[in-house]
Structure formats: structure tokens, C-alpha cells
Design a protein around this motif. Structure first.
Motif, PDB file in Angstrom:
ATOM      1  N   PRO A  46       0.826  -1.215   0.000  1.00 25.97           N
ATOM      2  CA  PRO A  46       0.000   0.000   0.000  1.00 25.97           C
ATOM      3  C   PRO A  46       0.862   1.269   0.000  1.00 25.97           C
ATOM      4  O   PRO A  46       2.063   1.221   0.278  1.00 25.97           O
ATOM      5  N   SER A  47       0.228   2.383  -0.258  1.00 26.37           N
ATOM      6  CA  SER A  47       0.947   3.668  -0.277  1.00 26.37           C
ATOM      7  C   SER A  47       1.316   4.138   1.117  1.00 26.37           C
ATOM      8  O   SER A  47       2.084   5.088   1.269  1.00 26.37           O
ATOM      9  N   THR A  48       0.782   3.480   2.145  1.00 26.66           N
ATOM     10  CA  THR A  48       1.022   3.876   3.536  1.00 26.66           C
ATOM     11  C   THR A  48       1.848   2.846   4.299  1.00 26.66           C
ATOM     12  O   THR A  48       1.905   2.880   5.525  1.00 26.66           O
ATOM     13  N   GLY A  74      12.177   6.491   2.827  1.00 28.74           N
ATOM     14  CA  GLY A  74      10.964   6.055   2.152  1.00 28.74           C
ATOM     15  C   GLY A  74       9.754   6.038   3.055  1.00 28.74           C
ATOM     16  O   GLY A  74       8.798   5.297   2.815  1.00 28.74           O
ATOM     17  N   MET A  75       9.769   6.887   4.097  1.00 27.03           N
ATOM     18  CA  MET A  75       8.658   6.908   5.052  1.00 27.03           C
ATOM     19  C   MET A  75       7.378   7.388   4.362  1.00 27.03           C
ATOM     20  O   MET A  75       7.362   8.430   3.723  1.00 27.03           O
ATOM     21  N   LYS A  76       6.285   6.606   4.551  1.00 26.13           N
ATOM     22  CA  LYS A  76       5.036   6.898   3.859  1.00 26.13           C
ATOM     23  C   LYS A  76       3.894   7.283   4.784  1.00 26.13           C
ATOM     24  O   LYS A  76       2.857   7.749   4.315  1.00 26.13           O
ATOM     25  N   LEU A  77       4.056   7.099   6.094  1.00 28.94           N
ATOM     26  CA  LEU A  77       3.004   7.489   7.030  1.00 28.94           C
ATOM     27  C   LEU A  77       3.636   7.885   8.354  1.00 28.94           C
ATOM     28  O   LEU A  77       4.572   7.226   8.827  1.00 28.94           O
ATOM     29  N   MET A 111       2.235  18.724  10.588  1.00 25.65           N
ATOM     30  CA  MET A 111       1.793  18.542   9.210  1.00 25.65           C
ATOM     31  C   MET A 111       2.784  19.151   8.214  1.00 25.65           C
ATOM     32  O   MET A 111       2.944  18.623   7.103  1.00 25.65           O
ATOM     33  N   ARG A 112       3.448  20.216   8.606  1.00 26.13           N
ATOM     34  CA  ARG A 112       4.484  20.770   7.729  1.00 26.13           C
ATOM     35  C   ARG A 112       5.607  19.743   7.519  1.00 26.13           C
ATOM     36  O   ARG A 112       6.101  19.553   6.409  1.00 26.13           O
ATOM     37  N   GLY A 113       5.983  19.055   8.601  1.00 27.07           N
ATOM     38  CA  GLY A 113       6.991  18.010   8.478  1.00 27.07           C
ATOM     39  C   GLY A 113       6.508  16.821   7.665  1.00 27.07           C
ATOM     40  O   GLY A 113       7.268  16.226   6.896  1.00 27.07           O
ATOM     41  N   ALA A 119       4.873  12.110   3.130  1.00 25.76           N
ATOM     42  CA  ALA A 119       4.113  11.022   3.747  1.00 25.76           C
ATOM     43  C   ALA A 119       2.656  11.422   3.926  1.00 25.76           C
ATOM     44  O   ALA A 119       2.261  12.564   3.666  1.00 25.76           O
ATOM     45  N   GLN A 120       1.855  10.466   4.383  1.00 24.80           N
ATOM     46  CA  GLN A 120       0.511  10.733   4.857  1.00 24.80           C
ATOM     47  C   GLN A 120       0.533  10.780   6.380  1.00 24.80           C
ATOM     48  O   GLN A 120       1.461  10.272   7.015  1.00 24.80           O
ATOM     49  N   ALA A 121      -0.498  11.368   6.959  1.00 26.08           N
ATOM     50  CA  ALA A 121      -0.607  11.458   8.412  1.00 26.08           C
ATOM     51  C   ALA A 121      -1.678  10.503   8.916  1.00 26.08           C
ATOM     52  O   ALA A 121      -2.671  10.232   8.235  1.00 26.08           O
ATOM     53  N   MET A 122      -1.454   9.994  10.112  1.00 20.65           N
ATOM     54  CA  MET A 122      -2.500   9.312  10.866  1.00 20.65           C
ATOM     55  C   MET A 122      -2.598  10.005  12.215  1.00 20.65           C
ATOM     56  O   MET A 122      -1.582  10.204  12.886  1.00 20.65           O
ATOM     57  N   VAL A 123      -3.804  10.372  12.615  1.00 18.51           N
ATOM     58  CA  VAL A 123      -4.007  11.147  13.835  1.00 18.51           C
ATOM     59  C   VAL A 123      -4.830  10.317  14.817  1.00 18.51           C
ATOM     60  O   VAL A 123      -5.820   9.684  14.440  1.00 18.51           O
ATOM     61  N   THR A 124      -4.399  10.329  16.076  1.00 17.84           N
ATOM     62  CA  THR A 124      -5.123   9.630  17.133  1.00 17.84           C
ATOM     63  C   THR A 124      -5.915  10.634  17.959  1.00 17.84           C
ATOM     64  O   THR A 124      -5.331  11.490  18.633  1.00 17.84           O
ATOM     65  N   ALA A 125      -7.245  10.539  17.879  1.00 14.65           N
ATOM     66  CA  ALA A 125      -8.107  11.429  18.646  1.00 14.65           C
ATOM     67  C   ALA A 125      -8.115  11.011  20.113  1.00 14.65           C
ATOM     68  O   ALA A 125      -8.015   9.832  20.443  1.00 14.65           O
ATOM     69  N   ASN A 126      -8.254  11.980  20.988  1.00 24.07           N
ATOM     70  CA  ASN A 126      -8.214  11.771  22.435  1.00 24.07           C
ATOM     71  C   ASN A 126      -9.523  11.146  22.915  1.00 24.07           C
ATOM     72  O   ASN A 126     -10.553  11.815  22.978  1.00 24.07           O
ATOM     73  N   TYR A 127      -9.469   9.870  23.263  1.00 20.79           N
ATOM     74  CA  TYR A 127     -10.613   9.220  23.882  1.00 20.79           C
ATOM     75  C   TYR A 127     -10.560   9.331  25.399  1.00 20.79           C
ATOM     76  O   TYR A 127     -11.568   9.573  26.051  1.00 20.79           O
ATOM     77  N   GLY A 128      -9.377   9.180  25.984  1.00 19.55           N
ATOM     78  CA  GLY A 128      -9.260   9.073  27.433  1.00 19.55           C
ATOM     79  C   GLY A 128      -9.738  10.284  28.194  1.00 19.55           C
ATOM     80  O   GLY A 128     -10.427  10.160  29.215  1.00 19.55           O
TER      81      GLY A 128
END
Length: 679
Positions: A46-48, A74-77, A111-113, A119-128
């Protein structure tokens, strides 16, 4: 010495000379046989695929220097805001009460980095300690206001670690810390976040098979964490989240069953359409500071795990962490291991200042493992089966859209250079000297050269080697690969396989071949001119992985379809019935109960047989029968008081089963040699 062996030894000696490796004992080592099968297709890269974690306590998170080094790997995510900090982090004011937040680590800087890295970003929303409204506002800021187009959003991080199972490390302000409460909030978060941007993908946290607290059920719960979460939130999610810190360097054999069991749970509990749900390994590290966290043994384990996870269809594998900091300093294989779980040096020192890491952003060995993996298997490549006949050498292979083929070879021996002979099925390599990429113990870069041949290479000790091969003839005008096959009407001995018609190339398609993967060997189960085939003579209770290949009127073959995996059942009716249940599980063992019913003529004396699917499973103890184990085979013989089974009578026996890896349960039971039905 036979002529063929002499030629192999001469080629190995030439390779050693080119690589400047001492050949002192190379001619004394039996060549390792490597098999590469282009007809046995696995997942498409995959691309990620190649990813890592960023953390808001890392002041280098958004710097150009860090982004450029990651891009070169080659970091993709890239995942944000970092592990358990995710459940205390509030994005709007960039705070994490109870934790340290470094300067210049806010979301927009991250996101600038990401963009500089490519790469693409993956974000973890605050559940706790957060809310669905807070998460929805983050989506709106990211994708509507800023136009970042972030696709993947997780709901919380390791939320099963909130104390519900006894070990608290994850922040959780909810009074109810059950999996049901987490699932209810996943539904609420998904609704709110997709209202802000319907195109996003939502991920829910699962436990990883055979890793704590997988398998545990706490009082008041309807089942394990995974069963409850998938049953309640399955219709609202698009992917699931696993974390894996194996703690040893030899656990990659666990991966196929780990992913198989996860997919089976998704299919069983997540409801209609669950095949859309992907699997993300959003935290991975060898977790083995004593064996080499940031030296070559850890790097070899990382390359092996990344390639295996991607081959099994995981859409991203994310290293923990980009920067982590110095830990316990040891010497591993002649190199200083800083006990640092980062890909890159933090430039930090021990508390007494006696040992300091290299200059900031100096790559550690696992960095080169990810870099090698990204050069071996690029987005759009199809991973294919490869195998070796030696425990110290592992192999992976990938077929590229232009017809090239890449082979990744890993030598984990500390002191032996292994010559390898490589055989190919479904691919004819061009003659000549191939391009070879190599990383060895202590090296500070991946080197490129032309060495050996398509069929003969020599692997230095503790090395990663990729060879890139051209096909002997141009791959033009061939049929397109059939798309994803499906299975129906599965019985104990047959199954019907169906697939969409493939696109023709220069010549019409005349038939399709259905092939079973048996290790790195393909076995043709049948062929047809249509797009459906019932395969027969299968074994009961057996897992099959198949590919479909199109053949045209000139004999040209397509690439293999994506793999299809299914498991046959047991007879619909039999002279015996066995009901097997896993009654109580504690994470590395369980109580198994077996009810045996005689449906045939009266029995006076019986023997029940079954086999453990994996070597890491064993019999602890048993009762109501005389239990023995020989290898992976288990036998239970009646006791004096329960050997008589009239027609319709039953006997109940039980055992303690132990396991140290993914616990795929026995599926086939025989009573006095007859395969029993298992409703």
C-alpha cells in the motif's frame, strides 16, 4: 565435488570478493536453497506501508532535518501525537495535562513536516480525556479549514490499558472503563467526525492476538475486548488498530496467525460488509533491549516483520518511535546498543554523562531496515511467496508493475556468510549481474553494487540484501491479473471459488487456473474457462490460501490474483460429534472442554485424536481421559469408567492448553479414526 556445486562455490567466491568479505570458510558452508514463487501472490504494497510514530514530547518532530532523513528512508506514514499521550492531548490549545509538550510540536508544525517528508498522516483522537466534539473539531480544522486531507483517524490508544484488566497505563476519565463503553464512544466519535468530513476513515483499538489482555473476559463483559468492540462499533469503523512489541527477535512466525485471527474476529463480530475493514499496526518495535534495540539484530527482525506484516495485508506498520532517548547501554554484536527505541539518535546521554549517543538524527540500524524494506517493496508492488531451507536465512520477494522482481534476503547469523542458490517459479530472470543492495553489521548506509547472479548470491553475517532482477523477456501484452476471488459453499472437502473476469491483453484469455499456496510451492487445484470453479478433494479443517491466474491463447500468464484464504469445515454428519469450547482464557493458556457424542453403533473403548496447529501450543494437563502428546499430536483415551458409549451417549473430557503465540484452536477431531462433525 560435483560440477554444479563447484560452479556455485565459484560464484559464491566471486561474490565474496566483490563485497570484500573474507571467503575463508565460505566453501565449507552448504548453500542455502531459496525458493521464489511469482505465481503465489500475497498482498499488494500500500501507499502507507512504511510508517513511524512522532510524539509531541520530541522537539525535533517538525524540523526539516528530521523530515529529510525520514524521506530518505521512504517513510510513507507518520502518526501523531504519540502513543499514550494521545489520550491526554488537546489539539486546540496544544496541551497534555500531566505530560511534557516540547516547543514547536503543534499539529500544524507536524503537518508541515509530514508534507516535507512526502508522507501521509494518521491522527489519534483523544478518547481518554477528550470528547467526540473535540475530535470532530480537529477533523474540521485539518481537512476543511487547512485542507490537509488526512484520511486515517484513530479513536484512542491502547484503551484496554485503562485498568479494566488490572494494569493501568492509559488515561481514561470515563467512570465505566469497559470495552462496551469504549465501543459506545467509538460510535459517537465516528458519527461526529464523519459529519465534519465524510471521506475520513475511522479506526478502533483492538488487542493483538496472544498479547495481553487478548482473550481475557472481565466480570460484567459480554466477551473479550475485541468481541465487544467489534460487535458494537463494527458497522461504524473502517479499520482496526493493533500494537505489537514481541520482546524477542524470532517472533515473525506469529504474524500470519495473528492477522488471520484478527480477520476472523472482524468477520465474525463486525457485521455485514466487514470485509471493508482494514488492519493497521500503528505501533511496532522489537521491544528487545537485551538483544539489540538499535543494533543489527533488531534491524533484521524489523525488516522481517515489516515485510511479513505487509505481505499479510496490513496497510501500515509504524515504528515506535522516530526519537525516543537513551536507555540501558550494552554491547551487541560488537556495536554499542543505546537501548533507544527510536529510529534516529536523540543525541542524549546517560544520567551520569558517561555515555552519549551519536549526533542528533544519526540513523540507528532499524532505520536502515525500514529504508531497505522501502527499496525492496514499493507501493504498487505485489509481494509473493519466498522461502528458504535454513533457519538463519529468511527471504521475501516482490513483483513490480514493470515486470522486475526484487528479493530481500536476511542473514541473522553472527559469524557465518551463507552462499544462497535461488530458484524461481513463474519468473525467468535475465542473465547477467543484478543490482544488489546490502547493509551489514555496523554499516552507516546501504551500499549498491552489481554482484553475483540472479541464482547465486552470498550473504554476509548479520546482513540485509536486496537483489533487483529484470525479466529475460519483455512482459508485454499479457492478461491483467484477476481481481479478488471469493469463496462460497465451503464444506469439509470442497469449496466454490469465484472471481471477476480479468482484462485481456494482446490475446484472448482462454482459461483460469486456481492454485493453492503450499509454502512457496503452488499446487494447481483446477482450471476453467469461466469465472467460477468448485475445487474438491480438500482436507477437513484445513486453511487454504489460493490465487487465480489467467492464461491467454498464446500461453501467456497474468500476475496472480490477490490471495483468498478460507478454512474447510468438518463433515455435516458423522458417526461422532465433537463440541469443543475454550471456556476460560488467561492470555497464555485456557481450559478446553470437549463433549463427545456417539451417533453410530455402540462403542466399547474409544480414542480421541487431534493436533495442535502450531508448535507453540501444548497440553498442560487433562482429566476424564488418559492424555498424551507426541509432537503436535494429542491423544485422549477413555478411562475405565467412561469407555462405553451406547448410541446417542456422550462423554465430557477436558484439558489445559498452553500457548505462547496466536492461539488457533484445533479444528479436526477423530474418534477411533473417524473424522467427527463439529457443529
Amino acid at each position: 565435488m560435483p560440477n554444479t556445486l563447484l560452479r556455485a562455490a565459484s560464484a559464491a567466491l566471486l561474490t565474496l570478493t566483490v563485497l570484500n568479505i573474507s571467503p575463508a570458510y565460505a566453501d565449507e558452508v552448504t548453500p542455502v536453497a531459496v525458493t521464489v514463487n511469482a505465481r503465489a501472490g500475497l498482498a499488494t504494497v500500500p501507499s502507507t506501508g512504511i510508517g513511524s510514530n512522532h510524539a509531541i514530547w520530541d522537539s525535533q518532530l517538525g524540523t526539516d532535518g528530521t523530515a529529510d532523513v525520514l524521506k530518505n528512508a521512504g517513510m510513507k506514514l507518520l502518526r501523531y501525537p504519540g502513543g499514550s499521550y494521545s489520550d491526554i492531548y488537546h489539539w486546540a490549545d496544544h496541551t497534555a495535562p500531566g505530560g511534557y509538550v516540547a516547543p514547536d510540536t503543534d499539529f500544524d508544525t507536524f503537518m508541515r513536516g509530514v508534507r516535507r517528508t512526502g508522507a501521509q498522516a494518521m491522527v489519534t483522537a483523544n478518547y481518554g480525556t477528550g470528547t467526540a466534539a473535540e475530535a470532530a473539531a480537529w477533523v474540521r480544522h485539518a481537512n476543511v479549514t487547512k485542507g490537509y486531507g488526512i484520511k486515517y483517524w484513530e479513536i484512542g490508544n491502547e484503551n484496554y490499558g485503562n485498568g479494566h484488566y488490572g494494569s493501568p497505563w492509559e488515561a481514561d476519565d470515563h467512570a465505566d472503563k469497559s470495552p462496551a463503553e469504549y465501543a459506545r464512544h467509538v460510535v459517537a466519535y465516528a458519527d461526529a467526525m464523519k459529519a465534519a468530513d465524510p471521506s475520513i476513515k475511522i479506526g478502533a483499538v483492538l488487542t493483538t492476538p496472544a498479547n495481553w489482555p487478548d482473550g481475557l473476559v472481565t466480570a460484567g463483559d459480554e466477551g473479550t475486548w475485541n468481541k465487544v468492540v467489534l460487535s458494537m462499533a463494527g458497522p461504524k469503523i473502517d479499520f482496526v488498530i493493533l500494537h505489537w512489541y514481541p520482546g524477542a527477535l524470532d517472533k515473525v512466525a506469529h504474524v500470519p496467525d495473528m492477522i488471520y485471527l484478527t480477520r476472523r474476529q472482524i468477520a465474525q463480530y463486525a457485521g455485514p460488509g466487514s470485509e471493508r475493514i482494514g488492519i493497521a499496526m500503528t505501533e511496532f518495535n522489537t521491544g528487545s533491549s537485551s538483544n539489540g534495540t538499535n543494533t543489527q539484530p533488531g534491524a533484521l527482525a524489523a525488516a522481517d516483520a515489516y515485510a511479513t506484516l505487509l505481505a499479510n495485508g496490513v496497510f501500515t506498520v509504524d515504528w515506535w518511535n522516530v526519537h525516543n532517548g537513551i536507555g540501558t547501554v550494552t554491547q551487541v554484536e560488537g556495536q554499542t546498543d543505546y537501548g533507544d527505541f527510536g529510529l534516529l539518535s536523540s543525541g542524549t546521554c546517560t544520567s551520569d554523562g558517561s555515555v552519549c549517543e551519536p549526533t542528533l538524527n544519526t540513523p540507528f540500524a532499524p532505520y536502515y531496515a525500514l529504508q531497505m524494506t522501502s527499496r525492496f517493496a514499493r507501493p504498487g508492488d505485489q509481494l509473493i511467496r519466498a522461502a528458504t531451507d535454513h533457519a538463519k536465512v529468511s527471504a521475501h520477494a516482490a513483483r513490480r508493475p514493470n515486470g522486475d522482481l526484487a528479493v530481500l534476503l536476511l542473514n541473522t547469523s553472527s559469524d557465518t556468510s551463507y552462499p544462497v542458490t535461488i530458484g524461481y517459479s513463474g519468473f525467468n530472470p535475465a542473465s547477467g549481474t543484478p543490482t544488489v543492495l546490502t547493509h551489514t553489521n555496523g554499516a552507516t548506509s546501504i551500499t549498491g553494487s552489481e554482484a553475483g547472479s540472479a541464482t547465486s548470491q552470498t550473504l554476509p553475517p548479520l546482513s540485509m540484501t536486496t537483489i533487483v532482477l529484470r525479466p529475460a523477456t519483455a512482459q508485454t501484452g499479457l492478461p491483467g491479473a484477476p481481481r479478488q476471488p471469493t469463496v462460497s459453499e465451503v464444506t469439509d472437502k470442497s469449496a466454490t471459488i469465484s472471481w471477476p473476469a480479468a482484462s485481456a491483453g494482446a490475446r484472448p484469455i482462454v482459461k483460469y487456473e486456481v492454485r493453492r499456496q503450499n509454502g512457496a510451492i503452488s499446487e494447481q487445484l483446477g482450471e476453467t474457462s469461466g469465472t467460477s470453479l468448485t475445487v474438491r478433494n480438500l482436507k477437513p479443517g484445513t486453511r487454504y490460501t489460493l490465487n487465480v491466474i489467467a492464461r491467454d491463447s498464446g500461453g501467456g500468464l497474468s500476475w496472480a490474483s490477490p490471495p483468498l484464504t478460507f478454512t474447510t469445515g468438518t463433515p455435516a454428519s458423522s458417526s461422532c460429534t465433537v463440541r469443543f469450547t475454550d471456556q476460560t482464557d488467561w492470555g497464555n493458556g485456557y481450559l478446553g472442554a470437549i463433549d463427545i457424542t456417539n451417533n453410530g453403533a455402540p462403542i466399547n473403548g474409544w480414542t480421541l485424536n487431534f493436533s495442535w496447529p502450531r508448535t507453540w501450543q501444548s497440553l498442560g494437563s487433562g482429566w476424564s481421559a488418559v492424555w498424551t502428546q507426541n509432537g503436535q499430536d494429542v491423544k485422549a483415551v477413555n478411562e475405565p469408567g467412561n469407555g462405553s458409549l451406547p448410541t446417542g451417549a456422550s462423554a465430557t473430557i477436558g484439558f489445559v492448553g498452553n500457548y505462547s503465540g496466536p492461539n488457533v484452536l484445533p479444528a479436526v477431531f477423530t474418534l477411533n479414526g473417524t473424522v467427527c462433525a463439529t457443529p
